[in-house]
Enzyme design. Structure first.
Site, short mmCIF file in Angstrom:
data_model
loop_
_atom_site.label_atom_id
_atom_site.label_comp_id
_atom_site.label_asym_id
_atom_site.label_seq_id
_atom_site.Cartn_x
_atom_site.Cartn_y
_atom_site.Cartn_z
N ASP A 39 -8.96 3.67 -1.67
CA ASP A 39 -9.82 3.97 -0.52
C ASP A 39 -11.14 4.57 -0.98
OD1 ASP A 39 -7.69 3.03 0.81
OD2 ASP A 39 -6.99 4.96 1.55
N GLU B 141 2.61 5.13 -3.84
CA GLU B 141 2.56 6.18 -4.88
C GLU B 141 3.87 6.96 -4.98
OE1 GLU B 141 0.28 5.79 -2.46
OE2 GLU B 141 -1.16 4.68 -3.67
N ASP C 238 0.87 -1.18 0.00
CA ASP C 238 0.00 0.00 0.00
C ASP C 238 0.91 1.24 0.00
OD1 ASP C 238 -2.20 1.60 0.21
OD2 ASP C 238 -2.74 1.01 2.25
#
Lengths: 529, 947
Positions: free
Chosen positions: B591, B518, B515
């Site tokens: 999300d 980015e 996760d």
């Protein structure tokens, strides 16, 4: 394939072919060739043609489990390659896949059951002492109520008598006292007092606000939700930490530096550095002694002052002459002196001793107040005892048999992570940080398990504590306590399964029914072969 | 959504410049691109379709650009342009991370030079032409005389050359205008003003909010217009929360006001309809019409903005503005969606076959708080006899958010816990994020520090520090090869020789969730890293940003595979992604929120991802944020069960919502959905096989399956699953009892559950869709293989028998395939698999033959991806195992038989088979149930139905 595989012994008779070698689904819906039974293809709606395979998803497989307890497993577990504990004979799998483990599993099961039974027995003995305790408590409280009732009658009379005295002395002294209260000194004193009180109130208000702010920032610091990834919140936390001289919360290792020392007090360091000029009070003195000053009984002070001012009269030769007189003359002298003084007073040469009367009046008032509050206390005690008597055997409180009375207000503790979790029975659950910091209420006792029938064992297997301190950006904290039978009263685990919703597991003998009672004993009567 | 956390185009200097350029081009009458080819520099590589030439801009005669146009073997055209001999080097390594290999250049296609242009004509019908026009520079791909793709047709190509700061023309400093509206003041001393604008706008240091981007190399952005003169609709460029057919961003009545942005970002509570960038970027765009499908793949890793507009119903214009990097662009000629998928798969590869458990149901929550909690959740599933394959752990398992390091207070026995889960044939997935807490006692951090593989700040010295879950953190620079072996060693579940740290408190049953890659940096600009951070090779973060997340999941994927010997297929879930990420596991849409809008857009996002080659995708069931009401949760399970990746997840602030917590009737409906998913696992797995070979997506929107049906181009709420013939339309609205499904072709469609029939032919049909009804249909002509025995986990189904649903077409025929392997190892690449085709064909007017034959032997080279096998042995050891375990077809369901069957026999032996027949009723197909056809899955067999 064995046609009777997976069939419960009592149903064996249902699995026989007709003369024409057919068989009917148990729900009667369909007639099949006998060969369709247990052929690993589901024919019957009710799944009854496949007791021994996984073909019908709505069917069940009977494991005989010789040496242990027979058991049904869902058909979906038949032939899945896993050895089930519930099917220790391995009959649900292809031969050779699962060894028969019924002997060891059965032994372990029995050992486990024996252990549980032992706990239950011991627990139920303790429980019966709890019940006895409840009865004793009831009796004791009833006695107490009786004696308190008597005491109340006596006290009420006493109060009446004191009220009478007070009222009479009051009317005598009131006028004189009022006169003295007009003195500029007394008035000025009252003004000072008022000012001081106001200052104190303001000071208190600010201190409270500051503490509240500190608490808010403190819980922001420890409880802020980093999930919101909000750097503004982080800035606020860091700012507060700097102001309050705290290390950053994320840098604190559990059990590491024992920081977070006690209450957070803003800028304490700065204040310590201030010069103490002119004998001004320190913060501690202010906190400790101001209260005493404000608590001064000014009327008393006024009366004492009178005595002080008039004291020299008492110290005159007339009063001190006794030390020069022979003992034999003393009684005569006292009579003479009293007469003389009386005359002197009448002639206005020395002031009348009014002060005594005034203080007497206030003393009478005080006595009355003491007696009244004593009476109220006893009355309170009585009504509390009465209400406890009602609760003792009430199913929604201490249980039908009063078995939980023993634990009324008992506090259990459990340490987990950085916290000590406290459970004060029928009162409140709390979370206390081990390294200091604010204690949070996790909730106050609300009810037993409302999903169950009051009085049933399930009813007492769950307890709710609700409306605790509100979480930062979240709900009010709350606790569910899951109770099981155990020989001790103890919290055995604490978990925060959802944010701010805690689950305690706990044991208590109060939940240990005697073996055989309730549903606990049924298990052993099951098919043990 | 926190709008102020993210830039709009007008807040991003180079985007502002790019859009201003486009605006000027519209306002200028005789606009012409300043870029042209210098014919004297043209060179053609001998025997290869490679064209090279120098390019000049009339604005900067001293600056040299080099252009290279290559025609590949498959007809795709690669266009590369770079500045030659510039002050710095533009980033040119994106291809090495994204592509699987250097694409093969055609040896047969010839360039033919003309006076003003050069062209290559090719294709089996010689109908494809690539024309490079010299002045102004323009590149056009056409087919059958119709232009398909035109580069620089609008003259917006602009490669900003490197320059020295003082070189800037003297322009009075004017404040940077807000909102990007630039005052155009043409200065006499700036002859390029008509093109570049009169003023310098944010060429150098650029400040936004509290952050200043130092931009040490100055301007280096790249603008190019790509037009599709004969295509009225474009798809792709995930990830955005939008309709599948991309709405316009410029022109009259533009649907969005900002361009689509590709800049991987951790967007909190993102909107359900917006062009803002989300967690991943795939710069691939399909352009589609009834006649043809083409695509462009813009292989750039820096922040990119894409404007979309239509000058008519039949054409689409796009404008791509990137911050840095060379031009490296692929034109995929199609001519249909399947051809485009194949052409794209040749470049970036296909998804590998997943570990079989990855297709099961995943139960996740932030967070299961302890090993006891995990055991209890598993126990509850077992008590209710509902299937689940994977239990997940989010960040709270890790003490201080130091990944790998178990919180010993809550997880005192991690290995035992994993083993308890694995005992029922299940797996665990544990999160490992890329930020490492700066803690001298954290072995992962100290090792990375010792290896000097942490990302550097703009100074290029020391270690970049940012804020994330654990507080002050640093990031491993996976562009640095020195990090690779170390990262692979960290996941070893045993003590390493030499004593360096590895994750001994794990097992091979633990798989990984990546996760925040980015990367998410809480205190960084736009919640990510500063663009002037320095990576390996001296590249700035701006150059590689969109690749960063892919490289992380790539390395993790390799690390997990390398744990075991021989390697086993890893499962890695990633949030950030790029073109090529399909090779490294699954993704989810991030999300999302527990709203109906997010549920609906999640489907479209997964479809867009599928078009982008990344099929293994899904949205969080239930919505990450919020507490969905039971009805919404049920619908969400229906959506999730019909997605390749099926995971329920929830935010830490939400109530628990595991399926067993639902009340009746919701609970039973969800159990039914879970069982449906498990029964369909063979369908999903077979669809994956296909995508590993062809690149065709698992989920196929209407235009992919019926490219010539214009009415389907805008439909993005229903889709087909692989080549199975299954069509699903999940309901994403409240209080619905029926919904409308579009049946495109002239074919019969059967309701999967009731066998009700619908006739297609371009009709919008109302179908029942009450809460317990999932609108799922089988297209006539398909044979669907399922496993109907409910089990607790997919691994417990591997020897279960199959049910075949033979959905006869209007003509009374059908076929379908089934692919099986061990679902765990890489033995399928060695030929250890079973691939069958089932065919129902009329033998005579009154008889139907249903037969099974081996596809592995027939098409050994097309069976599985990453295999170079040219032969197939039907007696391979995997097939033998199935044979020994008697894995068979237990039931054949024939839908739509016209006539009453008289007999059903095994052809060859003549053995009679038991059957039941239910004649057709109004709107319900006839159903023939053949009981246990004695058909082993590995055998050839034929069943003959006489009627």
């Amino acid at each position: 394939r064995d046609k009777l595989l997976g069939v419960h012994p009592t149903s064996v008779s249902k699995y026989t072919p007709t003369k024409s070698n057919t068989w009917k689904c148990l729900d009667g819906s369909k007639e099949l060739p006998w060969s369709a039974v247990n052929d690993d293809y589901c024919d019957c709606e009710d799944g009854s043609d496949e007791p021994g395979t996984s073909a019908c998803s709505n069917s069940q497989f009977w494991c005989q489990n010789a040496g242990h307890i027979g058991s049904y497993i869902p058909s979906s577990r038949v032939g899945d390659g896993l050895c089930e504990a519930d099917c220790c004979d391995g009959s649900d799998e292809q031969p050779g896949v699962c060894p028969n483990r019924c002997k060891e599993i059965g032994e372990a099961y029995r050992a486990n059951r024996d252990a549980e039974l032992k706990i239950q027995k011991t627990g139920s003995k303790i429980r019966s002492t709890y019940i006895a305790f409840a009865h004793k408590e009831q009796k004791r409280l009833q006695e107490e109520v009786k004696s308190l009732a008597k005491e109340i009658v006596t006290k009420e009379k006493e109060v009446e008598r004191l009220r009478d005295i007070a009222e009479r002395t009051e009317s005598l002294s009131q006028a004189a006292l009022e006169h003295k209260k007009q003195s500029p000194l007394y008035q000025s004193l009252l003004n000072h007092n008022k000012a001081l009180k106001s200052l104190k109130r303001e000071y208190q208000k600010h201190a409270d606000r500051e503490r509240q702010l500190g608490d808010i920032l403190g819980s922001l610091r420890t409880g802020y939700n980093p999930n919101y990834q909000d750097m503004a919140v982080l800035e606020a936390v860091r700012g507060w930490e700097e102001l309050a001289g705290l290390p950053h919360i994320n840098d604190i290792k559990k059990g590491g530096d024992a920081e977070e020392g006690g209450e957070v007090t803003t800028g304490e360091g700065e204040k310590a550095g201030e010069p103490e000029d002119d004998g001004l009070w320190t913060k501690d003195e202010l906190d400790g002694e101001l209260e005493d000053i404000l608590g001064t009984d000014y009327t008393q002070l006024l009366l004492d002052h009178e005595e002080h001012i008039n004291a020299p009269t008492g110290d005159s030769v007339l009063f001190k002459i006794t030390s020069y007189l022979p003992d034999s003359l003393l009684p005569t002298y006292e009579v003479w002196k009293d007469n003389l003084l009386e005359w002197l007073e009448r002639l206005g040469i020395i002031p009348e001793e009014t002060s005594g009367a005034t203080s007497e009046s206030s003393r009478a008032q005080q006595n009355l107040a003491t007696a009244t509050s004593e009476l109220n206390r006893i009355k309170g005690e009585k009504s509390e005892a009465e209400s406890t008597i009602v609760k003792i055997f009430h199913p929604e409180h201490f249980g039908i048999e009063g078995e939980w009375k023993k634990m009324d207000d008992e506090c259990l503790e459990y340490e987990f992570g950085e916290y000590t979790y406290e459970l004060c029975m029928f009162r409140e659950a709390k979370q206390k940080p081990k390294n200091g910091g604010s204690t949070f209420s996790l909730g106050r006792f609300k009810s037993w398990n409302t999903d169950a029938r009051p009085g049933s064992p399930e009813y007492y297997s769950k307890q709710y504590y609700k409306h605790g301190a509100r979480c930062w950006n979240g709900p009010e904290r709350s606790v569910v306590v899951l109770w099981t039978c155990g020989t001790q009263n103890a919290v055995t685990s604490v978990a925060e399964l959802e944010k701010c919703e805690y689950q305690y597991t706990a044991t208590s003998p109060a939940l240990c029914l005697p073996p055989g009672a309730g549903d606990n004993g049924n298990g052993k009567n099951r098919e043990e072969l | 959504f926190k709008a102020h956390d993210f830039k709009t185009c007008s807040q991003s200097g180079f985007c502002r410049r790019g859009r201003a350029l486009a605006k000027r081009s519209l306002e200028t009458q005789s606009w012409q691109s300043p870029y042209s080819i210098d014919p004297s520099t043209i060179s053609i590589v001998d025997g290869q379709a490679v064209f090279k030439a120098g390019v000049k801009s009339s604005l900067y005669p001293d600056i040299n650009f080099g252009l290279e146009v290559r025609v590949q073997e498959d007809g795709a055209v690669r266009v590369r342009m770079d500045e030659v001999g510039g002050l710095h080097k533009r980033y040119d390594e994106a291809a090495s991370w994204s592509l699987i290999a250097d694409p093969k250049i055609s040896q047969s296609i010839q360039w033919k030079a003309g006076k003003k242009d050069i062209r290559a004509v090719y294709g089996s019908k010689k109908d494809i032409g690539v024309v490079i026009t010299y002045e102004p520079l323009q590149i056009t791909l056409s087919r059958g005389g119709k232009d398909q793709v035109v580069l620089n047709g609008r003259g917006l190509l602009h490669m900003e050359h490197f320059r020295k700061k003082e070189e800037a023309p003297a322009v009075e400093a004017t404040p940077t205008p807000e909102g990007g509206e630039e005052q155009v003041v043409v200065k006499a001393d700036n002859p390029g003003a008509w093109f570049e604008g009169a003023e310098e706008d944010a060429l150098w240091e650029e400040t936004w909010g509290q952050w200043t981007d130092s931009k040490p190399k100055g301007p280096e952005s790249l603008s190019i217009d790509i037009s599709f003169p004969n295509h009225g609709v474009v798809y792709g460029i995930p990830q955005h929360a939008t309709r599948l057919a991309l709405p316009t961003t410029t022109g009259e009545n533009a649907f969005f006001s900002d361009p689509y942005r590709l800049y991987n970002a951790d967007v909190f509570e993102h909107l359900a309809s917006s062009p803002v960038s989300l967690y991943g970027s795939i710069p691939l765009m399909h352009a589609h019409s009834e006649e043809s499908t083409v695509a462009v793949f813009d292989l750039v890793a820096s922040e990119t903005w894409i404007d979309v507009s239509h000058s008519s119903d039949k054409s689409t214009e796009t404008h791509w503005i990137s911050e840095s990097g060379i031009l490296d662009l692929f034109i995929l000629p199609g001519p249909d969606p399947d051809a485009v998928f194949a052409q794209y798969a040749k470049l970036t590869g296909t998804a590998p076959l997943p570990a079989a458990f990855g297709l099961g149901y995943h139960q996740c929550r932030w967070n299961y708080v302890s090993s006891e909690d995990v055991r209890t959740v598993q126990k509850r599933f077992d008590e209710e006899n509902i299937p689940v394959d994977v239990l997940w752990l989010d960040i709270e398992y890790a003490v201080d958010h130091e990944y790998f390091m178990w919180n010993e207070k809550t997880f005192p026995d991690p290995v035992e816990m994993v083993n308890d889960v694995a005992a029922t044939g299940r797996k665990m997935v544990v999160i490992v994020d890329p930020h490492l807490k700066r803690d001298s006692n954290y072995p992962a951090f100290t090792a990375a520090q010792d290896l000097k593989v942490l990302v550097k700040p703009k100074s290029g010295e020391g270690e970049y520090e940012g804020w994330c879950w654990p507080g002050s953190s640093s990031w491993v620079d996976f562009f640095n090869p020195a990090a690779w072996d170390w990262w692979k060693s960290v996941f070893k579940p045993y003590q390493l020789e030499g004593g360096s740290w590895s994750w001994t408190k794990s097992t091979e049953d633990v798989h990984i969730w990546n996760d925040m890659n980015e990367p998410s940096v809480f205190n960084g600009p736009e919640i990510t890293m500063p663009k002037d951070n320095i990576h390996y090779g001296g590249w700035e973060h701006r150059d590689i940003h969109n690749i960063n997340g892919m490289l992380y999941s790539n390395l993790t994927y390799q690390a997990v595979a390398a744990r075991s010997d021989p390697p086993k297929r890893p499962f890695v879930l990633t949030r950030a992604f790029y073109a090529g990420s399909q090779r490294f596991g699954a993704m989810w849409t991030g999300d999302n929120m527990g709203t109906w809008e997010h549920m609906a857009v999640g489907i479209k996002m997964v479809l867009a991802n599928s078009i982008g080659g990344f099929s293994f995708a899904g949205s969080d069931v239930g919505g990450f944020f919020g507490n969905p009401e039971p009805e919404m949760l049920v619908r969400w399970y229906q959506v999730g069960a019909m997605a390749p990746f099926f995971r329920a997840h929830a935010h830490i602030d939400t109530k628990r919502r595991e399926p067993y917590l639902l009340a009746s009737p919701y609970k039973d409906i969800v159990y039914g959905i879970l069982r449906l998913r498990y029964s369909m696992l063979p369908v999903w797995y077979t669809a994956f096989r296909e995508t590993t070979v062809t690149g065709r997506p698992i989920l196929r929107p209407q235009y992919v399956v019926f490219p010539k049906d214009k009415n389907g181009f805008d439909i993005d709420d229903q889709y087909f699953i692989g080549s199975s013939g299954l069509l699903v339309k999940p309901v994403t609205e409240k209080d619905v009892t029926e919904t409308t499904v579009y049946f495109s072709d002239d074919q019969v469609y059967y309701d999967y559950f009731t066998f009700a029939t619908y006739n297609g032919k371009g009709s919008h049909v109302k179908v029942p869709a009450a809460l317990h009804q999932l609108p799922l249909f089988i297209r006539g002509g398909s044979i669907v293989s399922t496993r109907e025995r409910p089990r607790r986990a997919s691994s417990l189904m591997k020897y279960d028998p199959f049910t075949l649903r033979v959905a006869l077409s209007k003509d009374g025929e059908a076929k379908g395939d089934l692919y099986l392997d061990d679902g765990e190892t890489y033995n399928h690449q060695k030929g250890e698999y079973v691939w069958r085709e089932f065919v129902a064909a009329k033998k005579t007017r009154n008889s139907l033959r249903i037969s099974s034959h081996d596809l592995g032997s027939l098409k050994p080279t097309e069976a599985v991806g990453d295999s170079s096998l040219t032969t197939y042995n039907p007696k391979n050891s995997y097939a033998k195992t199935l044979d020994e375990k008697d894995v068979r077809v237990e039931k054949i369901l024939v839908l739509g038989l016209k006539g009453n069957p008289k007999s059903v026999k095994v052809e060859g032996t003549g053995e009679d088979l038991a059957f039941e027949f239910m004649p057709a009723m109004t709107r319900a197909a006839s159903t023939l149930v053949i009981k246990d056809p004695r058909a082993k899955i590995t055998d050839d067999w034929t069943v003959l139905i006489q009627y």
